[in-house]
Write an enzyme that holds these catalytic residues in place. Structure first.
Site, short mmCIF file in Angstrom:
data_model
loop_
_atom_site.label_atom_id
_atom_site.label_comp_id
_atom_site.label_asym_id
_atom_site.label_seq_id
_atom_site.Cartn_x
_atom_site.Cartn_y
_atom_site.Cartn_z
N LYS A 54 0.85 -1.19 0.00
CA LYS A 54 0.00 0.00 0.00
C LYS A 54 0.88 1.24 0.00
O LYS A 54 1.97 1.21 0.57
CB LYS A 54 -0.90 0.03 1.24
CG LYS A 54 -1.70 -1.27 1.45
CD LYS A 54 -2.80 -1.12 2.49
CE LYS A 54 -2.31 -0.82 3.86
NZ LYS A 54 -3.40 -0.90 4.87
N HIS A 55 0.48 2.33 -0.61
CA HIS A 55 -0.68 2.54 -1.47
C HIS A 55 -0.11 2.96 -2.82
O HIS A 55 0.54 3.99 -2.92
CB HIS A 55 -1.58 3.64 -0.91
CG HIS A 55 -2.04 3.38 0.50
ND1 HIS A 55 -1.33 3.80 1.61
CD2 HIS A 55 -3.14 2.74 0.98
CE1 HIS A 55 -1.98 3.43 2.72
NE2 HIS A 55 -3.08 2.80 2.37
N HIS A 101 -6.29 12.15 0.90
CA HIS A 101 -7.08 12.01 -0.33
C HIS A 101 -6.93 13.21 -1.27
O HIS A 101 -7.56 13.22 -2.33
CB HIS A 101 -8.58 11.84 -0.04
CG HIS A 101 -8.94 10.51 0.53
ND1 HIS A 101 -10.09 9.84 0.20
CD2 HIS A 101 -8.31 9.71 1.41
CE1 HIS A 101 -10.16 8.70 0.85
NE2 HIS A 101 -9.08 8.61 1.61
N ASP A 145 -8.39 -0.26 -2.58
CA ASP A 145 -8.55 0.27 -1.24
C ASP A 145 -10.04 0.35 -0.96
O ASP A 145 -10.88 0.31 -1.87
CB ASP A 145 -7.88 1.64 -1.11
CG ASP A 145 -7.40 1.92 0.30
OD1 ASP A 145 -7.96 1.33 1.25
OD2 ASP A 145 -6.49 2.76 0.48
#
Length: 759
Positions: free
Chosen positions: A197-198, A211, A277
């Site tokens: 990740k990610h 985000h 995710d």
């Protein structure tokens, strides 16, 4: 063709589009209860209306049977067994689901060991120990029937304000790559599937907001953020990859065929599964707005290379209908289903006699686990400064302990620990495990002293009413230990963790003012920072007798920190991220280009850190006596041995982290001032000397050139070794000769090192 491949191909030939699509879906039993989410926007998302509807044609994954609410091992094992039985009975082929769980700081389950957070792994500079810890985590997961772990995080830290810094290993790609790959090896040695990740770019979100979009060019992506993933795949053999939420230059990785197919599969040869995710597929419609509906989002993700939608089926729910209508080619569905089924075959889930593992008596917080947790915690504690006050003198004395961090055990735990991830939102004091506080540990460590405590201030808020009591206590003491830092949480419910981004790098709340008030008493202050990110200490550290940094050291963190303060533990941690001088939000990481590392009148902001990447002290002195090269030049496809001699010139043992850095004097693109290309933890007894030999391949000088191809460029380089990125006492120049070399395929990604007695 292997027997596994033949079996999977036969299954696919017999499956309907609905049955193939079923293998790409997942289901999460989420309780309807107050208290907040454990995943982003959880309350806004809805998957299938019932488990029966979700498993009608088969199921790819079961989401967090152990990690959603507190369950005992026995109840969790029974629950998982019952769900797998229902899945097998529901469809023609009786294929069980892959059960996955979070495991970033240990198995995220009630009563399971909480190990130090990944930033502490980086501080330990000890991949072998991290591999050992990961194997212990994997054994516990496998014992109760779990097949896949959603770890490690390979995001390279780009902005210290980002809430998920604590989940990252550090700000250097090589450190992140080597430590994360060790974790992958350890976890997968138990038969579990590790999930990287990610992928990729998440940690570079604009303004460090979770985000937020990523404004990054392809060169920085290739040279800084992709190398850890490449190493973990090529050499670690990672079985799964999770794309990131953030859009990179306008392209969400969940819908990026360039990342998920061209780079991941075609260039690197990845043959595992790509799992989304949580809710990243419907986010393509809801937050990125690159799809008109959830079905369209699912089609985009599938075409890019996503194989499984987590944590439940939303965007992939309409795939079978899209295939039957001709909107999605069935061959694309087949490719994803084949990868999922092959992974299930490798896990034994397609075996005719498969049955859920059922060790319902396993101790998830065994003495062996706790011993490992303590060893890693001890090696991760960083001594930043010391005027000789540490180690604290044994025997009688008055020790004032100030701060909430000294008595709140949750401040030792990362946001993906079960106590902070799940239990905190339910209220109460139950942690499910024993987490001795720092105050407890100090009283054990200094049994003959008068060790007293005053809270002074909470982690957050502006209440200063406790200052007076803390100041009075400190004024009467021989030494004051002031413990400050973070309390991890989720989505604003903490000062560090997912969705807990910081506006600047000031210590949370009024903790900095509390430290100042105690310093003003004149009593020597040992500042202990327990946090998930580095904080600006430029106004505090110079006034302290000593400063110690611990990055969420886990359930054994109290004993580890107390051991370092007493001298029972020789400090050997090194900074995986720099400690800033000021709270400014514009500080670069150490691998910045020349103009980003100097002021020279071009800016009023000084980017110099207070303590640089790689910094850390011990209770002895280590001399770097020489650095020699096996040759003064090498061809652009050659290699050279770099040998450095280190000697413990003090009276106490040490574990020196010998660090090797590369500087490219002239290049066709702007390069970092220096970059870490090798390191080795070297135990040294008093008076002992060791020769550390690094084998540096020319590939380790490579970078992404102007035409976006990776190249080894002839020229002059400096190889320097030392104690940190800014303390490099020995160096030598190396010429890379011959023609410019383009690296199209696999390359040398690591710098091996061996340790020999000095002659």
């Amino acid at each position: 063709m292997t027997a596994e491949t033949e079996r999977v191909d036969a299954l696919l030939a017999a499956m309907t589009p609905e049955e193939k699509a079923g293998q790409l879906g997942s289901f999460w039993f989420r309780p309807d209860e107050p208290g907040g989410d454990v995943a982003p926007m959880e309350g806004e998302m809805t998957g299938p209306q019932s488990f029966e509807a979700a498993i009608e044609h088969g199921l790819g994954h079961l989401t967090r049977v152990f990690g959603t609410v507190p369950v005992s091992v026995a109840d969790g094992v029974a629950d998982l067994r019952e769900r797998q039985t229902r899945i097998q009975k529901a469809s023609r082929f009786a294929i069980p689901a892959i059960a996955h769980e979070e495991c970033l700081t240990g198995f995220t389950a009630y009563g399971a060991t909480v190990y130090p957070t990944p930033l502490a792994w980086g501080a330990a500079f000890d991949p072998d120990l991290v591999e050992e810890v990961a194997a212990a985590i994997g054994r516990d997961l496998r014992a109760v029937g779990v097949d896949q772990g959603l770890a490690p995080v390979l995001d390279v830290v780009r902005d210290y304000r980002w809430g998920r810094v604590e989940e990252s290993i550090g700000e250097d790609p090589y450190l992140v790559a080597t430590v994360a790959t060790a974790y992958v090896r350890g976890l997968q040695s138990t038969g579990l599937v590790a999930t990287l990740k990610h992928f990729a770019g998440y940690s570079a979100s604009r303004s460090a907001r979770n985000h937020a979009p990523v404004a990054m060019g392809p060169r920085e992506l290739a040279d800084v953020l992709l190398p850890p993933f490449e190493l973990a795949i090529r050499e670690g053999g990672a079985g799964s990859v999770m794309p990131s939420y953030a859009a990179v230059d306008g392209a969400p990785p969940t819908a990026s065929r360039t990342l998920l197919t061209s780079v991941l599969r075609d260039e690197w040869g990845f043959d595992g599964t790509v799992v989304s995710d949580y809710w990243a597929v419907p986010f393509l419609r809801r937050t990125h707005r690159i799809a008109a509906d959830d079905d369209g989002a699912g089609a985009l993700a599938l075409a890019a290379g996503v194989d499984v939608e987590l944590p439940e089926t939303v965007g992939f729910a309409g795939l079978a209908a899209l295939v039957r209508s001709g909107a999605v080619p069935e061959a694309v569905l087949d490719d994803a289903a084949r990868r999922v089924l092959l992974q299930k075959a490798r896990l034994g889930l397609l075996d005719p006699d498969w049955a859920p593992r059922a060790d319902d008596g396993v101790d998830l917080d065994s003495p062996g686990n706790r011993s490992l947790a303590r060893r890693l915690a001890e090696r991760s504690v960083v001594l930043l400064s010391n005027d000789g006050t540490l180690p604290l003198a044994p025997g009688p004395g008055r020790v004032a302990v100030v701060g909430t961090t000294a008595v709140e055990p949750r401040t030792f735990l990362g946001c993906y620990s079960f106590p902070n991830h799940v239990l905190a939102k339910q209220g109460g004091d139950d942690l499910g495990i024993a987490v001795p506080t720092l105050l407890d540990a100090l009283r054990v460590e200094h049994a003959g002293a008068d060790v007293t405590h005053a809270q002074g201030a909470a982690i957050t808020g502006d209440d200063r009413s406790g200052f007076a009591a803390a100041v009075a206590l400190a004024a009467q003491a021989d030494v004051a230990i002031v413990a400050v830092g973070d309390l991890a949480g989720l989505f604003g419910r903490g000062t560090s963790g997912e969705g807990c981004d910081a506006p600047d790098l000031t210590l949370p709340g009024v903790q900095a003012d509390l430290v100042t008030a105690v310093l003003d008493t004149g009593t020597p202050v040992v500042l202990v920072v327990v946090s998930g990110r580095p904080y600006a200490l430029g106004d505090l550290a110079p006034r302290c007798a000593a400063v110690v940094q611990a990055f969420f050291p886990g359930e054994e963190g109290g004993a580890a920190i107390a051991g370092v303060l007493s001298g029972r533990v020789d400090p050997s941690g090194r900074l995986p991220v720099a400690v800033p001088r000021t709270p400014s939000s514009s500080l670069p990481t150490y691998r910045a280009a020349p103009l980003d590392q100097r002021t020279d009148g071009v800016s009023s902001l000084d980017p110099a850190p207070l303590y640089p990447f790689g910094h850390g002290l011990s209770y002895t002195t280590v001399a770097y006596e020489a650095l020699t090269l096996s040759a003064s030049s090498m061809p652009s496809d050659g290699r050279v041995d770099v040998t450095v001699t280190v000697r413990n010139t003090g009276a106490r043992p040490a574990a020196e982290i010998v660090q090797l850095y590369l500087t490219d004097h002239v290049a066709q693109t702007v390069r970092p001032v220096r970059e870490l290309i090798g390191y080795r933890r070297v135990p040294l007894a008093p008076g002992d000397a060791r020769r550390v030999t690094f084998t540096v391949h020319a590939d380790r000088t490579s970078f992404t050139g102007l035409d976006l191809r990776r190249v080894v460029e002839p020229g002059t380089f400096t190889l320097a070794a030392g104690r940190s990125s800014e303390d490099l006492p020995v160096a030598a120049e190396l010429e890379v000769t011959g023609r410019l070399r383009v690296l199209d395929g696999p390359r040398v990604l690591t710098t091996p090192a061996r340790v020999d007695p000095a002659r």
